[in-house]
Design a protein around this motif. Structure first.
Motif: not given
Length: 488
Positions: A5, A7-12
């Protein structure tokens, strides 16, 4: 095996990078829509131009971007393979700057027409630039981020319609020029695609790029694994391994156990790689068929006839307001596609939206032929068809184009698909103008409905699901009839 899945940091960071790249698609919307609300002024005696445009000039104003795009399309793949994804994207943003710069300093009709042809060069490059997004995106969100390009395009249409209704002629031009320059400056901030960097042997730079887009340490094992994964995808022995009994989920182990150190690759053209690649040939055929079916579903023709249909069905609604509502309809549908494509999959959305579009075109054809419902129902059907079509069939063919090919032929195959798209759009309009005159607009929409239902059937049986799959796993879908063995 459970899929990794994001991660939030790489998504942003990937969403932010995608937004910058999709800014270029927004510029495409500017060029495509600008003529629609300026043509009235250009043809009037009070025109801002040196002389009023003739009907031929007006036809050229809308069609010349297609000519510019068609001419340059064969060279797009070369540019993206030679200069890299980042700098080629910047290179194809420059024509937008030139377009608005020329228009801002001239009142000459030939120069305005020439500037629109130059804008078409940018459009051709923008269509191929989606591979930049697909190569920096995590597999689990690749579809949604790639589909965002369509949202950028429709946002551009909406913005330019809004500007055209509220600003003076030169104010609109300067706004478009300023935004085009801003796009180039923002693109300069992004790292190059790690896939391209590995392709050209710059693995140290590729590690830094992966570290940026995945928000990891450049020397971490995760980055090393990503580099190995890219090496696998571009290794000339990949297809022979896939044609064996290897499960896609064990391909990571093959990097170490069977491939070992990456084999030194011969300097070959994308065309030579393409001729050797069975998966790329089959993928290209599938994409071309899906693209052709999508174009023949009627949205291109409907956009041509939307204005007279709106005038007949809603004479009290200003044409600019109708255009803004239609652009908003497209934008909302494309955003929902971004949110849904990685949740429900490409195949499911293709089947559902092709079927829904078929129902809408049947009803619209019957309404135009027999007028069996109130006039406002025509408007409802136009908006309904536009929404459903954009939710899947209008966007997903471009997503598939960006993700189903091997890295070494990705730019080359994208150029082929985009050139095919330009030509097929043109042929569709050429064929259906006399057809509408011969049988009427209503019966023509019955043909569109047949194409829509054909598209749904083809998607069910011939389009593989690529949701969440890496490039190497996608190749297996086209090499063997083992789609059921791949866990979605």
């Amino acid at each position: 095996m459970e899929k990794e899945k994001v991660r939030t940091k790489e998504l942003l960071i990937q969403v932010l990078a995608t937004a910058i790249i999709c800014f270029q698609a927004c510029l495409t919307g500017f060029v495509v829509s600008w003529p629609s609300y300026t043509v009235g002024n250009f043809m009037s005696n009070e025109t801002v131009l040196s002389t009023p445009m003739s009907s031929i000039d007006v036809s050229l104003l809308g069609s010349l971007p297609n000519i510019g795009g068609l001419i340059i399309s064969p060279f797009c793949g070369y540019a993206f393979n030679t200069f890299g994804r980042k700098y080629a994207t910047i290179l194809f943003t420059v024509p937008y700057i030139l377009t608005w710069l020329i228009i801002s300093v001239t009142s000459s009709v030939p120069l305005v027409l020439a500037s629109m042809c130059i804008g078409g060069i940018g459009i051709a490059g923008q269509n191929v630039a989606i591979i930049y997004i697909s190569e920096i995106a995590h597999d689990s969100i690749r579809g949604g981020l790639t589909a965002s390009s369509a949202s950028g395009y429709f946002l551009g249409i909406l913005i330019t319609y809004a500007l055209g209704g509220n600003l003076a002629y030169m104010e609109v031009i300067y706004t478009h020029l300023g935004l085009s320059i801003l796009c180039v400056l923002l693109l300069l901030l992004l790292p190059e695609s790690p896939v391209f960097l590995v392709l050209v042997g710059r693995e140290e730079d590729a590690a830094k790029s992966i570290a940026f887009y995945r928000q990891l340490d450049a020397k971490s094992k995760e980055v090393e694994a990503e580099i190995a994964k890219i090496r696998l995808q571009i290794d000339p022995r990949l297809e022979s391994l896939l044609e064996g009994d290897n499960d896609p989920e064990t391909l990571g182990e093959l990097v170490e156990k069977k491939l070992g150190a990456p084999q030194e690759r011969k300097s070959e053209t994308a065309w030579k790689h393409f001729k050797k690649s069975k998966s790329s040939k089959r993928a290209l055929m599938m994409v071309l068929i899906i693209m052709a079916l999508s174009i023949m579903m009627g949205c291109v023709v409907l956009q041509v006839y939307a204005e007279p249909l709106f005038k007949e069905a809603a004479p009290s609604m200003p044409s600019n307001q109708c255009a803004i509502f239609l652009a908003l309809d497209f934008l909302i549908a494309s955003v929902l596609c971004v949110l849904a494509i990685d949740r429900f999959g490409r195949k499911f959305l293709l089947i559902v939206t092709a079927t829904g579009s078929g129902v809408c075109t049947v009803l619209l054809g019957a309404q135009l032929q027999f007028h069996w419902a109130p006039a406002w129902f025509t408007v409802l059907l136009i908006y309904g068809f536009s929404f459903i079509f954009t939710l899947g069939c209008a966007v997903i063919p471009f997503v598939l184009t960006a993700e189903v090919f091997l890295p070494e032929v990705r730019s080359f195959c994208n150029s082929i698909v985009m050139a095919f798209t330009w030509i097929f759009n043109f042929l569709t309009l050429v064929i259906f103008h006399p057809l509408v005159e011969a049988v009427g607009l209503g019966p023509v929409f019955y043909f569109f409905s047949v194409v829509c239902f054909t598209g749904a059937i083809y998607s069910q049986f011939c389009v593989p699901e690529t949701k969440g799959l890496s490039a190497d796993a996608i190749q297996l879908l086209f090499l063997k009839q083992r789609r059921q063995s791949i866990k979605k």
